[in-house]
Design a protein around this motif. Structure first.
Motif, short mmCIF file in Angstrom:
data_model
loop_
_atom_site.label_atom_id
_atom_site.label_comp_id
_atom_site.label_asym_id
_atom_site.label_seq_id
_atom_site.Cartn_x
_atom_site.Cartn_y
_atom_site.Cartn_z
N THR A 516 0.81 -1.22 0.00
CA THR A 516 0.00 0.00 0.00
C THR A 516 0.84 1.26 0.00
O THR A 516 0.55 2.21 -0.73
N THR A 517 1.88 1.33 0.80
CA THR A 517 2.75 2.50 0.84
C THR A 517 4.18 2.02 1.04
O THR A 517 4.56 1.60 2.13
N LYS A 518 4.94 2.03 -0.01
CA LYS A 518 6.33 1.61 0.05
C LYS A 518 7.20 2.66 -0.61
O LYS A 518 7.02 3.00 -1.79
N SER A 519 8.12 3.22 0.15
CA SER A 519 9.01 4.22 -0.43
C SER A 519 10.23 3.58 -1.06
O SER A 519 10.89 4.19 -1.89
N ALA A 520 10.54 2.35 -0.66
CA ALA A 520 11.73 1.69 -1.20
C ALA A 520 11.59 0.19 -1.13
O ALA A 520 12.29 -0.49 -0.39
N ALA A 521 10.63 -0.39 -1.88
CA ALA A 521 10.45 -1.83 -1.93
C ALA A 521 11.40 -2.39 -2.97
O ALA A 521 11.26 -2.13 -4.17
N LYS A 522 12.38 -3.15 -2.54
CA LYS A 522 13.42 -3.64 -3.44
C LYS A 522 13.12 -5.06 -3.88
O LYS A 522 12.92 -5.95 -3.07
N ASP A 523 13.12 -5.27 -5.21
CA ASP A 523 12.85 -6.60 -5.72
C ASP A 523 14.15 -7.36 -5.93
O ASP A 523 15.25 -6.87 -5.59
N GLY A 524 14.07 -8.53 -6.50
CA GLY A 524 15.25 -9.36 -6.69
C GLY A 524 16.19 -8.86 -7.77
O GLY A 524 17.31 -9.36 -7.92
N GLU A 525 15.75 -7.87 -8.56
CA GLU A 525 16.58 -7.30 -9.62
C GLU A 525 17.14 -5.93 -9.23
O GLU A 525 17.55 -5.16 -10.09
N ASP A 526 17.06 -5.63 -7.93
CA ASP A 526 17.56 -4.35 -7.39
C ASP A 526 16.77 -3.15 -7.88
O ASP A 526 17.29 -2.03 -7.94
N ASN A 527 15.51 -3.35 -8.24
CA ASN A 527 14.62 -2.25 -8.56
C ASN A 527 13.89 -1.82 -7.29
O ASN A 527 13.45 -2.66 -6.50
N TYR A 528 13.79 -0.52 -7.10
CA TYR A 528 13.10 0.03 -5.94
C TYR A 528 11.76 0.63 -6.41
O TYR A 528 11.74 1.41 -7.37
N PHE A 529 10.67 0.25 -5.71
CA PHE A 529 9.34 0.70 -6.10
C PHE A 529 8.80 1.68 -5.07
O PHE A 529 8.88 1.44 -3.86
N GLN A 530 8.23 2.76 -5.56
CA GLN A 530 7.52 3.70 -4.71
C GLN A 530 6.03 3.53 -4.99
O GLN A 530 5.59 3.60 -6.13
N VAL A 531 5.27 3.25 -3.93
CA VAL A 531 3.84 2.95 -4.07
C VAL A 531 3.04 3.98 -3.30
O VAL A 531 3.38 4.35 -2.17
N LYS A 532 1.97 4.44 -3.92
CA LYS A 532 1.07 5.39 -3.28
C LYS A 532 -0.36 4.96 -3.52
O LYS A 532 -0.75 4.73 -4.67
N SER A 533 -1.14 4.84 -2.43
CA SER A 533 -2.56 4.42 -2.53
C SER A 533 -2.70 3.14 -3.32
O SER A 533 -3.55 3.02 -4.22
N GLU A 534 -1.81 2.18 -3.05
CA GLU A 534 -1.84 0.84 -3.62
C GLU A 534 -1.38 0.78 -5.08
O GLU A 534 -1.31 -0.30 -5.65
N ASN A 535 -1.06 1.91 -5.70
CA ASN A 535 -0.63 1.91 -7.10
C ASN A 535 0.84 2.31 -7.21
O ASN A 535 1.32 3.19 -6.48
N ILE A 536 1.54 1.65 -8.13
CA ILE A 536 2.95 1.98 -8.34
C ILE A 536 3.06 3.37 -8.93
O ILE A 536 2.38 3.71 -9.91
N GLU A 537 3.93 4.20 -8.34
CA GLU A 537 4.08 5.59 -8.76
C GLU A 537 5.43 5.85 -9.45
O GLU A 537 5.51 6.59 -10.42
N ARG A 538 6.46 5.15 -8.96
CA ARG A 538 7.81 5.42 -9.48
C ARG A 538 8.70 4.22 -9.19
O ARG A 538 8.53 3.50 -8.20
N ILE A 539 9.70 4.01 -10.08
CA ILE A 539 10.67 2.93 -9.93
C ILE A 539 12.05 3.52 -10.17
O ILE A 539 12.24 4.37 -11.05
N TYR A 540 13.02 3.04 -9.39
CA TYR A 540 14.38 3.53 -9.62
C TYR A 540 15.38 2.45 -9.21
O TYR A 540 15.06 1.49 -8.53
N THR A 541 16.60 2.63 -9.67
CA THR A 541 17.73 1.80 -9.25
C THR A 541 18.77 2.70 -8.61
O THR A 541 18.90 3.88 -8.97
N LYS A 542 19.49 2.17 -7.66
CA LYS A 542 20.48 2.96 -6.96
C LYS A 542 21.85 2.87 -7.63
O LYS A 542 22.16 1.89 -8.32
N LYS A 543 22.63 3.88 -7.37
CA LYS A 543 24.00 3.88 -7.88
C LYS A 543 24.83 2.84 -7.12
O LYS A 543 24.59 2.57 -5.95
#
Length: 543
Positions: A516-543
């Motif tokens: 529902t609200t994740k500012s840095a949900a990291k998957d197995g491919e090192d992608n970070y997901f930002q979630v707002k109101s149950e919907n994906i809002e942004r994805i990023y990878t870290k340096k």
């Protein structure tokens, strides 16, 4: 109804003392104790007779001698009342009164009365049956207030003859019950014509009993009247057949107008036998179908499970509830098992078409699951959009519809399915978000353990939501566009509205829970997901 042999309103010692004090407080008028009983004097000093007087919260009756009556049914102004051993009028109670004329024949040792809130006994009419509701049950009484019981005629009067059950309209238990029978009742009857073949409505049938003393099933409608002379009486969504006396028909019956060469499924009827008095008007039988019902199976000597309803008609093209479970029957009346894609007809029980999960029209080769989960993922939404729903009807001789959580195997891998437990879609695989879980055609969608998270795409078509699952890389490639990366990010992405075309995207974990609200949900491919109101809002990878 459980009644005690005698209902008595017993006054406590304190109450009796209070009554005595109240009564004796009067001098020339009111209550006076004389010769071990109570009397009442009016203002003129005359002893009252055949009249009610009140003391405290209770009413008391003065008889024709002016003495307070006790333990007695009192007739007063064409009504009946009862005073207990203390003389108090009884209200809202059953009372058992001894039958002084009891001779052991067709009469009870005690009569039951019911006295209402005003103390009056419930009474009936001599012209028609009049039932009173008491504690949720219905009873009828004669003109004198005596509860009626046993077999009753249309006027609510007892019929005590051995064959009373043949012509009676109601059945109201025994002398200590008396409640109106509603629904099914298993009753002992005497049939002096037991050895004579009878003809039931629209059927020819021999009597299956070899003794005049029988125990048979009867059915009473909501108004208490016995069902009789009915072929196909509908009861709770099921149908039954009753003879002219109200007995439920049993064993094999043959419909007279089943013409050879033109018989359809509904014209083939079957009634299970009755053993030890058990009601089995409708029931299962596993047989090779008749040649006129299913020529191919007949020639192949292939048997199947069939179900005959209360009229004996074979159920076909239906989802039918039987003994609390539901089963699916094809157009030839065969019970189906395993996974089924079913398109319903005009109602939630009519089957317009039934297929195996591989999409084939139903036959013996279509009972296997799809080979892999990818097949399921790829095809289930097409079937859902075409109006089909996924059901599971057990295996082999089981065939009962499964509901709730089910663990199912596809290609050796176990998956959790959720099948609706109630309502018009009972048994159908859920296709919805339920308690933060996503179900696609019944299957609980979950991320692979190594992936940690997965993306669920939600698309709305004609007001209905459809779901599909994908890994992070596919989602990023097909549905996002680059976003400005922040200082600690090597790349960033946001939803591309044109590619998404109105779709929403949700993030689920390995348990299937929506994030529902994740500012840095990291998957197995090192992608970070930002979630707002149950919907994906942004994805990023870290340096």
């Amino acid at each position: 109804m459980r009644k005690q042999t005698k209902l008595v309103a017993v006054l406590s010692t304190a109450a009796l003392l209070a009554l005595g004090a109240s009564m004796s407080s009067f001098a020339a008028t009111g209550w006076q104790e004389e010769n071990g009983t109570w009397v009442y004097y009016d203002k003129s000093g005359d002893k009252e007779t055949e009249k009610w007087e009140k003391s405290g919260d209770n009413w008391f009756y003065l008889n024709d001698d002016g003495e307070m009556a006790t333990d007695l049914v009192v007739e007063f102004k064409d009504n009946f009342y009862y005073v207990d051993e203390n003389g108090a009028m009884v209200t809202n109670k059953w009372v058992s009164v001894e039958n002084e004329d009891y001779d052991g024949e067709d009469e009870p040792a005690n009569y039951w009365y019911y006295f209402g809130s005003n103390g009056k006994a419930y009474t009936g009419s001599s012209e028609k049956a009049s039932f009173k509701t008491i504690n949720g049950k219905k009873y009828t009484f004669d003109e004198d207030g005596k509860m009626q019981y046993g077999w009753l005629d249309e006027n609510g009067k007892r019929n005590t003859a051995d064959d009373a059950w043949k012509t009676a309209d109601y059945y109201c238990g025994d002398e200590n019950d008396g409640s109106q029978s509603i629904g099914w009742k298993f009753l002992a009857v005497t049939d002096e014509d037991y050895d004579v073949d009878t003809v039931a409505p629209n059927f020819s049938s021999g009597n299956v009993f070899d003794d005049e003393d029988q125990t048979r099933w009867f059915y009473f409608k909501s108004n208490g009247k016995k069902v009789s002379n009915e072929d196909g009486e509908g009861i709770n969504g099921k149908k039954y057949s009753f003879d002219v006396y109200g007995r439920m028909n049993a064993e094999w019956v043959t419909k007279k107008d089943a013409t050879p060469g033109t018989a359809t499924t509904s014209e083939w009827r079957y009634f299970n036998s009755i053993e030890d008095g058990a009601r089995v008007t409708k029931g299962w039988f596993k047989v090779v179908p008749d040649k006129l019902l299913d020529t191919d199976d007949y020639n192949d000597d292939s048997d199947a499970w069939f179900y005959a309803d209360g009229k004996g008609s074979i159920i076909a093209n239906k989802i039918k509830e039987i003994n609390g479970k539901r089963y699916a029957f094809d157009e030839k009346g065969r019970m189906k098992d395993g996974f089924r894609l079913i398109k319903l007809g005009a109602s939630s029980t009519e089957i317009a078409e039934i297929r195996g999960l591989d999409g084939k029209i139903d036959d013996d080769t279509s009972k296997t699951l799809v080979d892999t989960k990818d097949d399921f993922y790829a095809n289930i939404n097409d079937w859902l959009k075409a109006g089909y729903k996924l059901y599971n009807f057990g295996s082999g001789d089981d065939g009962s519809m499964k509901t709730g959580k089910q663990t199912l195997s596809i290609d050796g891998e176990s998956f959790t399915f959720s099948l609706a437990k109630s309502g018009a879609s009972r048994g159908a695989g859920k296709n919805e978000i339920d308690k933060d879980k996503v179900y696609m055609g019944g299957m609980l969608l979950k991320a692979e353990k190594d992936d940690k998270y997965a993306v669920v795409k939600v698309v709305t078509v004609d007001g209905k939501d459809y779901y599909s699952i994908m890994d992070s890389e596919t989602f990023i490639r097909d549905y996002t566009k680059e976003d400005t990366a922040k200082d600690n990010e090597s790349a960033a992405y946001v939803i591309d509205a044109d590619k998404a075309d109105g779709a929403k995207f949700k993030l689920i974990n390995t348990a299937g829970s929506i994030q529902t609200t994740k500012s840095a949900a990291k998957d197995g491919e090192d992608n970070y997901f930002q979630v707002k109101s149950e919907n994906i809002e942004r994805i990023y990878t870290k340096k």
